[in-house]
Motif scaffolding. Structure first.
Motif, PDB file in Angstrom:
ATOM      1  N   LEU A   1       0.832  -1.211   0.000  1.00 40.61           N
ATOM      2  CA  LEU A   1       0.000   0.000   0.000  1.00 40.61           C
ATOM      3  C   LEU A   1       0.864   1.258   0.000  1.00 40.61           C
ATOM      4  O   LEU A   1       0.557   2.230  -0.698  1.00 40.61           O
ATOM      5  CB  LEU A   1      -0.936  -0.015   1.203  1.00 40.61           C
ATOM      6  N   GLU A   2       1.944   1.226   0.771  1.00 36.31           N
ATOM      7  CA  GLU A   2       2.852   2.381   0.823  1.00 36.31           C
ATOM      8  C   GLU A   2       3.543   2.596  -0.520  1.00 36.31           C
ATOM      9  O   GLU A   2       3.690   3.739  -0.975  1.00 36.31           O
ATOM     10  CB  GLU A   2       3.887   2.168   1.933  1.00 36.31           C
ATOM     11  N   LEU A   3       3.959   1.507  -1.154  1.00 33.94           N
ATOM     12  CA  LEU A   3       4.602   1.616  -2.465  1.00 33.94           C
ATOM     13  C   LEU A   3       3.638   2.164  -3.508  1.00 33.94           C
ATOM     14  O   LEU A   3       4.018   2.998  -4.340  1.00 33.94           O
ATOM     15  CB  LEU A   3       5.123   0.246  -2.917  1.00 33.94           C
ATOM     16  N   ALA A   4       2.396   1.691  -3.468  1.00 37.28           N
ATOM     17  CA  ALA A   4       1.399   2.146  -4.436  1.00 37.28           C
ATOM     18  C   ALA A   4       1.164   3.646  -4.305  1.00 37.28           C
ATOM     19  O   ALA A   4       0.897   4.337  -5.304  1.00 37.28           O
ATOM     20  CB  ALA A   4       0.097   1.388  -4.242  1.00 37.28           C
ATOM     21  N   ASP A   5       1.274   4.146  -3.084  1.00 37.46           N
ATOM     22  CA  ASP A   5       1.107   5.583  -2.856  1.00 37.46           C
ATOM     23  C   ASP A   5       2.371   6.349  -3.246  1.00 37.46           C
ATOM     24  O   ASP A   5       2.307   7.377  -3.933  1.00 37.46           O
ATOM     25  CB  ASP A   5       0.776   5.826  -1.385  1.00 37.46           C
ATOM     26  N   GLU A   6       3.531   5.830  -2.846  1.00 37.35           N
ATOM     27  CA  GLU A   6       4.801   6.516  -3.111  1.00 37.35           C
ATOM     28  C   GLU A   6       5.129   6.567  -4.595  1.00 37.35           C
ATOM     29  O   GLU A   6       5.658   7.570  -5.091  1.00 37.35           O
ATOM     30  CB  GLU A   6       5.937   5.819  -2.359  1.00 37.35           C
ATOM     31  N   TYR A   7       4.814   5.486  -5.289  1.00 36.82           N
ATOM     32  CA  TYR A   7       5.142   5.406  -6.719  1.00 36.82           C
ATOM     33  C   TYR A   7       3.865   5.401  -7.564  1.00 36.82           C
ATOM     34  O   TYR A   7       3.734   4.629  -8.512  1.00 36.82           O
ATOM     35  CB  TYR A   7       5.962   4.147  -7.000  1.00 36.82           C
ATOM     36  N   ALA A   8       2.974   6.275  -7.228  1.00 37.85           N
ATOM     37  CA  ALA A   8       1.674   6.310  -7.910  1.00 37.85           C
ATOM     38  C   ALA A   8       1.806   6.501  -9.411  1.00 37.85           C
ATOM     39  O   ALA A   8       0.968   6.015 -10.189  1.00 37.85           O
ATOM     40  CB  ALA A   8       0.803   7.421  -7.316  1.00 37.85           C
ATOM     41  N   ASP A   9       2.856   7.187  -9.844  1.00 37.84           N
ATOM     42  CA  ASP A   9       3.037   7.468 -11.272  1.00 37.84           C
ATOM     43  C   ASP A   9       3.758   6.356 -12.023  1.00 37.84           C
ATOM     44  O   ASP A   9       3.725   6.324 -13.257  1.00 37.84           O
ATOM     45  CB  ASP A   9       3.808   8.772 -11.469  1.00 37.84           C
ATOM     46  N   THR A  10       4.422   5.456 -11.293  1.00 39.85           N
ATOM     47  CA  THR A  10       5.233   4.447 -11.973  1.00 39.85           C
ATOM     48  C   THR A  10       4.871   3.008 -11.604  1.00 39.85           C
ATOM     49  O   THR A  10       5.444   2.073 -12.169  1.00 39.85           O
ATOM     50  CB  THR A  10       6.727   4.663 -11.664  1.00 39.85           C
ATOM     51  N   LEU A  11       3.955   2.823 -10.666  1.00 41.25           N
ATOM     52  CA  LEU A  11       3.553   1.472 -10.249  1.00 41.25           C
ATOM     53  C   LEU A  11       2.060   1.296 -10.394  1.00 41.25           C
ATOM     54  O   LEU A  11       1.275   1.995  -9.753  1.00 41.25           O
ATOM     55  CB  LEU A  11       3.977   1.217  -8.794  1.00 41.25           C
ATOM     56  N   ASP A  12       1.673   0.357 -11.240  1.00 37.07           N
ATOM     57  CA  ASP A  12       0.267  -0.021 -11.394  1.00 37.07           C
ATOM     58  C   ASP A  12       0.119  -1.426 -10.827  1.00 37.07           C
ATOM     59  O   ASP A  12       0.641  -2.389 -11.388  1.00 37.07           O
ATOM     60  CB  ASP A  12      -0.127   0.010 -12.875  1.00 37.07           C
ATOM     61  N   LEU A  13      -0.554  -1.549  -9.690  1.00 37.74           N
ATOM     62  CA  LEU A  13      -0.673  -2.822  -8.977  1.00 37.74           C
ATOM     63  C   LEU A  13      -2.114  -3.301  -9.019  1.00 37.74           C
ATOM     64  O   LEU A  13      -3.028  -2.582  -8.600  1.00 37.74           O
ATOM     65  CB  LEU A  13      -0.205  -2.642  -7.526  1.00 37.74           C
ATOM     66  N   ARG A  14      -2.324  -4.506  -9.515  1.00 32.11           N
ATOM     67  CA  ARG A  14      -3.675  -5.078  -9.633  1.00 32.11           C
ATOM     68  C   ARG A  14      -3.709  -6.465  -8.997  1.00 32.11           C
ATOM     69  O   ARG A  14      -2.714  -7.190  -8.996  1.00 32.11           O
ATOM     70  CB  ARG A  14      -4.076  -5.207 -11.109  1.00 32.11           C
ATOM     71  N   VAL A  15      -4.899  -6.837  -8.487  1.00 32.46           N
ATOM     72  CA  VAL A  15      -5.090  -8.143  -7.855  1.00 32.46           C
ATOM     73  C   VAL A  15      -6.233  -8.878  -8.539  1.00 32.46           C
ATOM     74  O   VAL A  15      -7.281  -8.281  -8.831  1.00 32.46           O
ATOM     75  CB  VAL A  15      -5.403  -7.995  -6.348  1.00 32.46           C
ATOM     76  N   ILE A  16      -6.038 -10.171  -8.777  1.00 35.85           N
ATOM     77  CA  ILE A  16      -7.119 -11.019  -9.265  1.00 35.85           C
ATOM     78  C   ILE A  16      -7.722 -11.742  -8.064  1.00 35.85           C
ATOM     79  O   ILE A  16      -7.057 -12.576  -7.445  1.00 35.85           O
ATOM     80  CB  ILE A  16      -6.625 -12.050 -10.292  1.00 35.85           C
ATOM     81  N   PRO A  17      -8.962 -11.420  -7.686  1.00 31.68           N
ATOM     82  CA  PRO A  17      -9.572 -12.079  -6.519  1.00 31.68           C
ATOM     83  C   PRO A  17      -9.969 -13.515  -6.841  1.00 31.68           C
ATOM     84  O   PRO A  17     -10.059 -13.907  -8.008  1.00 31.68           O
ATOM     85  CB  PRO A  17     -10.804 -11.212  -6.247  1.00 31.68           C
ATOM     86  N   PHE A  18     -10.215 -14.280  -5.792  1.00 32.69           N
ATOM     87  CA  PHE A  18     -10.585 -15.680  -5.977  1.00 32.69           C
ATOM     88  C   PHE A  18     -11.865 -15.831  -6.798  1.00 32.69           C
ATOM     89  O   PHE A  18     -12.030 -16.801  -7.534  1.00 32.69           O
ATOM     90  CB  PHE A  18     -10.770 -16.369  -4.617  1.00 32.69           C
TER      91      PHE A  18
END
Length: 288
Positions: A194-211
């Motif tokens: 969560l911290e990385l997603a906020d810190e690198y908002a412009d360079t990190l796109d993080l997605r999750v595939i739920p069950f």
């Protein structure tokens, strides 16, 4: 010259030499005869092992009839390729294919990643890395595990460089649930995401595939893989495929296209960015 790495510079140099030889109709046999090297040596150069001397490179540039400005570009690439990438410090620890991947990763501009069961290495906390390495180190030697921890953390330096690496990452929900190193290590790892997603908002796109995602990923039978793209428009996308007993840099264009198709599938199935972050936060709170 835009940011690159010795491994990527050496790869681009050889790629452009081979392409020019093909355009000019110059055979490998003619090249090795002109340079007074063996066919085996020329083959090893093509695999990123070794580097032509400046004298032999200049001779080859003339043989292949490169324009003067491109000759200067290729000589500059050779100078970069002479450098030592950070991974050279760990040459006794990792096999050649993994060393090559680390060199390519260090010179990449963007990476697209799919991980089903663990958090991707570039996003792991030190405690999470240490728990993984302690579990998988075959020798059981603590010093080797610590070397692997340091190497993985060193890879993460790319996130903070001026020409920062751009990441697009899709992970399975299982990676959020599997308690690597125990509940507290896993909780801290999710908070770190969560911290990385906020810190690198412009360079990190993080997605999750739920069950319960619509569109089964099980039927795709996908292992961990990454797709690397580079600043130079002359360089193609390359892939990295990783399974329990198999790892490989993938350069074949058809196989790379297949990996791109799979990545687009998992990216489409995954939750959007904000929903993914909410799921990560919810999972972390449950563990806490």
């Amino acid at each position: 010259m835009a940011r690159t790495s010795p491994a990527v510079a050496g790869w681009e140099l050889m790629l452009r030499l081979r392409e020019q030889a093909k355009r000019r109709g110059v055979s490998p046999k003619e090249i090795v005869n002109a340079l007074d090297v063996s066919q085996q040596y020329w083959s090893l150069l093509g695999k990123g092992k070794g580097l032509l001397t400046e004298e032999k490179l200049r001779k080859l540039l003339d043989l292949l009839d490169f324009e003067a400005d491109e000759q200067e570009e290729l000589l500059e690439l050779r100078m970069v390729a002479k450098g030592r990438g950070w991974q050279s410090e760990y040459s006794g620890l990792f096999h050649d294919e993994l060393m090559r991947y680390y060199g390519l990763e260090d010179g990449a501009q963007t990476i697209r990643s799919w991980e089903c069961a663990v958090i991707p290495g570039l996003l792991q906390t030190e405690d999470y890395v240490r728990a993984l390495m302690s579990a998988i180190t075959a020798t059981g030697r603590p010093t080797e595990a610590e070397q692997r921890v340091r190497a993985r953390l060193r890879r993460q330096a790319r996130l903070d460089e001026p020409e920062a690496l751009r990441l697009s990452v899709v992970i399975g929900q299982a990676a959020l649930m599997q308690q690597v190193g125990g509940p507290e290590v896993q909780r801290q790892q999710l908070v770190h995401l969560l911290e990385l997603a906020d810190e690198y908002a412009d360079t990190l796109d993080l997605r999750v595939i739920p069950f319960d995602a619509q569109g089964s990923i099980a039927a795709m039978n996908t292992s961990t893989f990454h797709l690397l793209d580079f600043v130079s428009p002359r360089l193609p996308t390359v892939g990295w495929v990783e399974a329990a007993l198999f790892v490989q840099v993938v350069e074949d264009s058809r196989r790379v296209a297949e990996l791109e198709f799979l990545y687009n599938r998992v990216h489409t199935i995954a939750l959007g960015r904000e929903d993914s972050l909410r799921l990560i936060d919810k999972t972390a709170r449950r563990i806490g």
